[in-house]
Design a protein around this motif. Sequence first.
Motif, PDB file in Angstrom:
ATOM      1  N   TYR A  79       0.838  -1.195   0.000  1.00 26.18           N
ATOM      2  CA  TYR A  79       0.000   0.000   0.000  1.00 26.18           C
ATOM      3  C   TYR A  79       0.880   1.255   0.000  1.00 26.18           C
ATOM      4  N   PRO A  80       0.684   2.142  -0.988  1.00 21.76           N
ATOM      5  CA  PRO A  80       1.534   3.335  -1.063  1.00 21.76           C
ATOM      6  C   PRO A  80       1.271   4.308   0.088  1.00 21.76           C
ATOM      7  N   ARG A  81       2.338   4.757   0.687  1.00 21.71           N
ATOM      8  CA  ARG A  81       2.265   5.750   1.765  1.00 21.71           C
ATOM      9  C   ARG A  81       2.908   7.022   1.237  1.00 21.71           C
ATOM     10  N   LEU A  82       2.087   7.923   0.722  1.00 19.44           N
ATOM     11  CA  LEU A  82       2.591   9.097   0.021  1.00 19.44           C
ATOM     12  C   LEU A  82       2.641  10.360   0.871  1.00 19.44           C
ATOM     13  N   ASP A  83       2.123  10.282   2.084  1.00 20.85           N
ATOM     14  CA  ASP A  83       2.157  11.476   2.923  1.00 20.85           C
ATOM     15  C   ASP A  83       3.565  11.662   3.480  1.00 20.85           C
ATOM     16  N   GLY A  84       3.869  12.858   3.863  1.00 22.22           N
ATOM     17  CA  GLY A  84       5.185  13.143   4.426  1.00 22.22           C
ATOM     18  C   GLY A  84       5.436  14.639   4.454  1.00 22.22           C
ATOM     19  N   PRO A  85       6.594  14.998   4.972  1.00 22.98           N
ATOM     20  CA  PRO A  85       6.908  16.423   5.096  1.00 22.98           C
ATOM     21  C   PRO A  85       7.141  17.080   3.742  1.00 22.98           C
TER      22      PRO A  85
END
Length: 161
Positions: A79-85
């Motif tokens: 599952y892509p985890r695209l959130d971040g700073p």
Amino acid sequence: MSEIERLDLLEKTLGRILVAIGAADAKVAQLFAISTGMLGFEATIIAEIHSFSCFTFLFLALSALPLLFSLFSLFMVLYPRLDGPESVIYFYKIARKDIDCYLKQVGGITNSELMDDYARQSHRNAEIASAKFAWLRKANMSLFFATIPWLIVVLIGYAAV
């Protein structure tokens, strides 16, 4: 340690973490093939059983449920985890910017800001790698726990044929 050496260390750290993420993703294909193969074979065998006992249902559940959980866990690995700073080095954040805005941002970045960006990206990607390996561990364990009940269902199925 000089600023250039720290920048190099952070860049190499991020690179190692990204390799670990790729390693977790690469292990999914084999586990997916095994899990789906076991489920498919179990479904084929179950179709041959004409009378189900509580014993059969118990072992069917004890094998099918962990196999299904293994598949869910494998999905969570991928599952892509695209959130971040906010970042000038992370593809997803770069793609969401206008090219002129990005060029201006990159052109004005200091070494200190770049080190901060690398550190934040390393930390975020370490979190992602940890989550992927946790789900991979769950997939491995559920596949392991399904093996003996699966073999019993296969034996019951062959005995019914």
